[in-house]
Motif scaffolding. Structure first.
Motif, PDB file in Angstrom:
ATOM      1  N   LYS A 124       1.280  -1.561   0.145  1.00 21.50           N
ATOM      2  CA  LYS A 124       0.133  -0.103   0.022  1.00 21.50           C
ATOM      3  C   LYS A 124       0.886   1.622   0.247  1.00 21.50           C
ATOM      4  CE  LYS A 124      -3.290   3.095   2.835  1.00 21.50           C
ATOM      5  NZ  LYS A 124      -3.176   3.037   3.700  1.00 21.50           N
ATOM      6  N   TYR A 151      -1.057 -11.819  -0.134  1.00 18.38           N
ATOM      7  CA  TYR A 151      -2.041 -11.579  -1.385  1.00 18.38           C
ATOM      8  C   TYR A 151      -1.861 -10.691  -2.277  1.00 18.38           C
ATOM      9  CZ  TYR A 151      -4.177  -7.327   0.967  1.00 18.38           C
ATOM     10  OH  TYR A 151      -4.578  -6.534   1.930  1.00 18.38           O
ATOM     11  N   ASN A 216      -8.106 -11.652  -6.669  1.00 18.94           N
ATOM     12  CA  ASN A 216      -6.852 -11.723  -5.796  1.00 18.94           C
ATOM     13  C   ASN A 216      -5.517 -13.156  -5.781  1.00 18.94           C
ATOM     14  OD1 ASN A 216      -7.975  -9.133  -4.116  1.00 18.94           O
ATOM     15  ND2 ASN A 216      -8.150 -10.114  -1.975  1.00 18.94           N
ATOM     16  N   ASP A 237     -18.438 -12.758   1.671  1.00 16.34           N
ATOM     17  CA  ASP A 237     -17.679 -11.464   0.644  1.00 16.34           C
ATOM     18  C   ASP A 237     -18.789 -10.711   0.396  1.00 16.34           C
ATOM     19  OD1 ASP A 237     -15.548 -13.700   0.273  1.00 16.34           O
ATOM     20  OD2 ASP A 237     -16.427 -14.378  -1.792  1.00 16.34           O
ATOM     21  N   TYR A 338     -22.015   1.366  -2.261  1.00 17.09           N
ATOM     22  CA  TYR A 338     -21.717   0.533  -2.129  1.00 17.09           C
ATOM     23  C   TYR A 338     -19.971   0.700  -1.750  1.00 17.09           C
ATOM     24  CZ  TYR A 338     -19.459  -4.441  -3.587  1.00 17.09           C
ATOM     25  OH  TYR A 338     -18.875  -4.996  -3.590  1.00 17.09           O
ATOM     26  N   PHE A 346     -13.548  -3.458   5.157  1.00 24.41           N
ATOM     27  CA  PHE A 346     -12.326  -3.696   5.352  1.00 24.41           C
ATOM     28  C   PHE A 346     -11.503  -3.179   6.291  1.00 24.41           C
ATOM     29  CE2 PHE A 346     -11.618  -4.317   0.313  1.00 24.41           C
ATOM     30  CZ  PHE A 346     -10.755  -5.186  -0.184  1.00 24.41           C
TER      31      PHE A 346
HETATM   32  C1  LIG Z   1      -7.517  -9.635   1.589  1.00 17.43           C
HETATM   33  O1  LIG Z   1      -8.459 -10.501   2.025  1.00 17.43           O
HETATM   34  C2  LIG Z   1      -9.363 -10.497   1.807  1.00 17.43           C
HETATM   35  C3  LIG Z   1     -10.206  -9.676   0.489  1.00 17.43           C
HETATM   36  C4  LIG Z   1     -11.281 -10.340   0.881  1.00 17.43           C
HETATM   37  C5  LIG Z   1     -12.268  -9.987  -0.743  1.00 17.43           C
HETATM   38  C6  LIG Z   1     -12.784 -10.090  -0.656  1.00 17.43           C
HETATM   39  C7  LIG Z   1     -14.720  -9.543  -1.403  1.00 17.43           C
HETATM   40  O2  LIG Z   1     -15.440  -9.530  -1.684  1.00 17.43           O
HETATM   41  S1  LIG Z   1     -13.325  -8.491  -2.266  1.00 17.43           S
HETATM   42  C8  LIG Z   1     -14.212  -7.500  -3.612  1.00 17.43           C
HETATM   43  C9  LIG Z   1     -14.711  -5.426  -3.023  1.00 17.43           C
HETATM   44  N1  LIG Z   1     -15.015  -5.152  -4.283  1.00 17.43           N
HETATM   45  C10 LIG Z   1     -14.507  -4.317  -4.067  1.00 17.43           C
HETATM   46  O3  LIG Z   1     -13.162  -3.810  -4.341  1.00 17.43           O
HETATM   47  C11 LIG Z   1     -15.284  -3.188  -5.832  1.00 17.43           C
HETATM   48  C12 LIG Z   1     -16.001  -1.494  -4.994  1.00 17.43           C
HETATM   49  N2  LIG Z   1     -14.137  -1.724  -4.645  1.00 17.43           N
HETATM   50  C13 LIG Z   1     -14.414   0.076  -4.010  1.00 17.43           C
HETATM   51  O4  LIG Z   1     -15.263   0.324  -3.608  1.00 17.43           O
HETATM   52  C14 LIG Z   1     -12.830   0.549  -3.519  1.00 17.43           C
HETATM   53  O5  LIG Z   1     -11.578   0.315  -4.401  1.00 17.43           O
HETATM   54  C15 LIG Z   1     -12.986   0.690  -2.087  1.00 17.43           C
HETATM   55  C16 LIG Z   1     -12.252  -0.995  -2.127  1.00 17.43           C
HETATM   56  C17 LIG Z   1     -13.575   1.193  -1.133  1.00 17.43           C
HETATM   57  C18 LIG Z   1     -11.438   1.251  -1.475  1.00 17.43           C
HETATM   58  O6  LIG Z   1     -11.219   2.822  -2.570  1.00 17.43           O
HETATM   59  P1  LIG Z   1     -10.446   3.249  -2.566  1.00 17.43           P
HETATM   60  O7  LIG Z   1     -10.687   4.489  -1.809  1.00 17.43           O
HETATM   61  O8  LIG Z   1      -9.048   3.401  -4.233  1.00 17.43           O
HETATM   62  O9  LIG Z   1      -9.653   2.668  -1.506  1.00 17.43           O
HETATM   63  P2  LIG Z   1      -8.126   3.080  -0.144  1.00 17.43           P
HETATM   64  O10 LIG Z   1      -8.286   3.862   0.400  1.00 17.43           O
HETATM   65  O11 LIG Z   1      -6.971   2.757  -0.767  1.00 17.43           O
HETATM   66  O12 LIG Z   1      -8.404   1.844   0.696  1.00 17.43           O
HETATM   67  C19 LIG Z   1      -9.488   2.406   1.977  1.00 17.43           C
HETATM   68  C20 LIG Z   1      -9.759   1.335   2.994  1.00 17.43           C
HETATM   69  O13 LIG Z   1     -10.228  -0.256   1.923  1.00 17.43           O
HETATM   70  C21 LIG Z   1      -9.073  -1.181   2.747  1.00 17.43           C
HETATM   71  N3  LIG Z   1      -8.426  -2.193   1.441  1.00 17.43           N
HETATM   72  C22 LIG Z   1      -8.806  -1.129  -0.082  1.00 17.43           C
HETATM   73  N4  LIG Z   1      -8.443  -2.243  -0.782  1.00 17.43           N
HETATM   74  C23 LIG Z   1      -8.135  -3.279  -0.051  1.00 17.43           C
HETATM   75  C24 LIG Z   1      -7.563  -4.722  -0.984  1.00 17.43           C
HETATM   76  N5  LIG Z   1      -7.522  -4.959  -1.583  1.00 17.43           N
HETATM   77  N6  LIG Z   1      -7.520  -5.213   0.368  1.00 17.43           N
HETATM   78  C25 LIG Z   1      -7.622  -5.540   1.998  1.00 17.43           C
HETATM   79  N7  LIG Z   1      -8.040  -4.005   1.938  1.00 17.43           N
HETATM   80  C26 LIG Z   1      -8.341  -2.755   1.192  1.00 17.43           C
HETATM   81  C27 LIG Z   1      -8.107  -0.677   3.394  1.00 17.43           C
HETATM   82  O14 LIG Z   1      -8.035  -0.617   4.548  1.00 17.43           O
HETATM   83  C28 LIG Z   1      -8.062   0.796   3.732  1.00 17.43           C
HETATM   84  O15 LIG Z   1      -8.037   1.727   4.095  1.00 17.43           O
HETATM   85  P3  LIG Z   1      -6.597   2.395   4.329  1.00 17.43           P
HETATM   86  O16 LIG Z   1      -6.246   2.728   6.633  1.00 17.43           O
HETATM   87  O17 LIG Z   1      -5.620   0.554   4.254  1.00 17.43           O
HETATM   88  O18 LIG Z   1      -6.149   3.103   4.209  1.00 17.43           O
HETATM   89  C29 LIG Z   1     -12.492 -11.689   1.334  1.00 17.43           C
HETATM   90  C30 LIG Z   1     -11.285 -11.887   2.268  1.00 17.43           C
HETATM   91  C31 LIG Z   1      -9.937 -11.764   2.478  1.00 17.43           C
HETATM   92  O19 LIG Z   1      -9.039 -12.852   3.845  1.00 17.43           O
END
Ligand SMILES: COc1cc(/C=C/C(=O)SCCNC(=O)CCNC(=O)[C@H](O)C(C)(C)COP(=O)(O)OP(=O)(O)OC[C@H]2O[C@@H](n3cnc4c(N)ncnc43)[C@H](O)[C@@H]2OP(=O)(O)O)ccc1O
Ligand SMILES: O=C(O)CCC(=O)C(=O)O
Ligand SMILES: [Fe+2]
Length: 361
Positions: A124, A151, A216, A237, A338, A346
């Motif tokens: 990140k 991941y 992922n 999910d 959404y 997250f």
């Molecule tokens: C990792 O282990 C997992 C993952 C899962 C996943 C299961 C799912 O169902 S994933 C499908 C999720 N849906 C989407 O991604 C589509 C919609 N996306 C969005 O709305 C945006 O992309 C967003 C996810 C809200 C991110 O928005 P953005 O403004 O670009 O983001 P950030 O500021 O970077 O992130 C905000 C916050 O979210 C966390 N985060 C973002 N992306 C991820 C990621 N890929 N994996 C983990 N965490 C993520 C993160 O905490 C960010 O906060 P910070 O404090 O770090 O800034 C199932 C099981 C698992 O074990």
């Protein structure tokens, strides 16, 4: 006598966290140090480790659906029935070339086998795009106990964006995997939609059901005390539908809606595991179920899996579909943005099915 942390290269838990989380070695790096005992921060509470007590190896199994003749009614019926009763099923003869599946699995191993400095370009902190994130566990800063998984998460914006920001070593195989799976995904969504009185997947419905894609690449390295921890903790999910490719190792367990038992999802060569996500549960007003699942850690083998999360667009507002509540059914979920829902997911540690309460009326 069992080895303890003090008999390894780490003298305290903070050094382990620094090595795994902050220095980007991941649990793969930790496993490869030859560590013989599970560091304290990976020890899950007793109730999260009791899986064997509830596993039912013989009586229950998630449906396996043959999609060789996708236009036959019985295929659509089997999919909708599984979505209501299990929230999980496997598909075989789905039309996605097996070579594409092999290639993305090989590419996943290639990415995780990169030197740590290369993988760290995608953490990140270092990643040049928010669409690419290499990490470990689920939400390490929010978790009381960490999970034994690394991941790489790739959010699809466009081919050009992927070309610029995704790691070269797995980009083309991942894009091909997404592209070749789309026809099957559409077909599954058509079955599920029709059964909810959605006549066709027009632009609006397409944006709600499959407006965004995240892939992922998951890596679960050999774990010194697999019984004390988890690969992934209990969660559902937040997608509308998840298409999961797993290798031959096994370890994914699903909570049966009928019995509450944890049921193993046996690897079936060439298959996909499909599961309903929270967004679909909300859109269908609870008719289709997103179901708790978890992954055990493994003491003998490294394991990979490659889920495609098919989601609404981040900017979509989701709630029970008009077609579903037209029959007078009371909506049980409110309309939510959404991306707010996903951020909420997250922000906290895995906690079973609790995320969906966020959308309850
Ligand atoms: C990792 O282990 C997992 C993952 C899962 C996943 C299961 C799912 O169902 S994933 C499908 C999720 N849906 C989407 O991604 C589509 C919609 N996306 C969005 O709305 C945006 O992309 C967003 C996810 C809200 C991110 O928005 P953005 O403004 O670009 O983001 P950030 O500021 O970077 O992130 C905000 C916050 O979210 C966390 N985060 C973002 N992306 C991820 C990621 N890929 N994996 C983990 N965490 C993520 C993160 O905490 C960010 O906060 P910070 O404090 O770090 O800034 C199932 C099981 C698992 O074990
Ligand atoms: O690795 C698996 O089998 C499942 C992983 C999973 O549940 C997820 O990434 O959401
Ligand atoms: Fe999952």
């Amino acid at each position: 006598m069992a080895p303890t942390l003090s008999t390894t290269q780490f003298s305290n838990p903070a050094e382990v966290t620094d090595f795994v989380v902050h220095k980007g070695n991941g649990v793969k790096g930790l496993s490869e140090t030859g560590i013989k005992a599970l560091p304290d921060q990976y020890i899950q509470p007793f109730e999260e480790r009791l899986i064997n007590k509830f596993v039912n190896e013989t009586d229950e199994a998630i449906p396996v659906i043959d999609m060789s003749n996708p236009d036959e009614n019985r295929v659509a019926e089997a999919v909708c029935d599984a979505a209501e009763k299990w929230g999980f099923f496997q598909v075989i003869n789905h039309g996605v070339p097996l070579e594409v599946l092999d290639d993305v699995k090989t590419a996943t191993h290639r990415f995780f086998n990169l030197p740590v400095e290369e993988k760290c370009k995608f953490t990140k902190e270092n990643s040049l795009s928010t669409t690419v994130r290499f990490g470990t566990s689920f939400s390490p800063l929010a978790e009381q106990a960490l999970e034994w998984k690394d991941y790489l998460s790739l959010f699809f914006v466009s081919e050009a964006e992927a070309e610029q920001f995704w790691p070269d070593i797995c980009r083309n195989e991942t894009l091909e995997y997404i592209d070749k799976s789309k026809k099957m995904v559409r077909k599954l969504l058509e079955y599920l939609g029709k059964n909810l009185n959605v006549k066709e997947l027009d632009e609006t419905k397409e944006s709600l059901f499959m407006g965004s894609i995240r892939v992922n690449l998951n890596y679960y390295p050999i774990c010194p005390n697999p019984d004390l921890t988890v690969g992934v903790g209990r969660h559902s999910d937040v997608s509308s539908l998840t298409i999961l490719l797993q290798d031959q190792i096994g370890g994914l367990h699903v909570r049966s809606l009928a019995s509450g038992n944890w049921v193993h999802v046996p690897p079936v060569p060439g298959s996909f595991v499909i599961n309903i996500g929270d967004a679909m549960q909300i859109l269908s007003n609870g008719r289709y179920k997103s179901v708790e699942h978890r992954v055990l850690a493994n003491g003998n083998n490294n394991r990979i899996s490659v889920p495609i999360f098919v989601n609404p667009k981040p900017e979509s507002v989701i709630g029970p579909l008009p077609e579903v509540i037209a029959n007078g059914e009371e909506p049980i979920y409110r309309d939510i943005l959404y991306s707010d829902y996903v951020r909420y997911f997250f922000r906290k540690a895995h906690d079973g099915k609790k995320t969906v309460d966020y959308a309850k009326i």
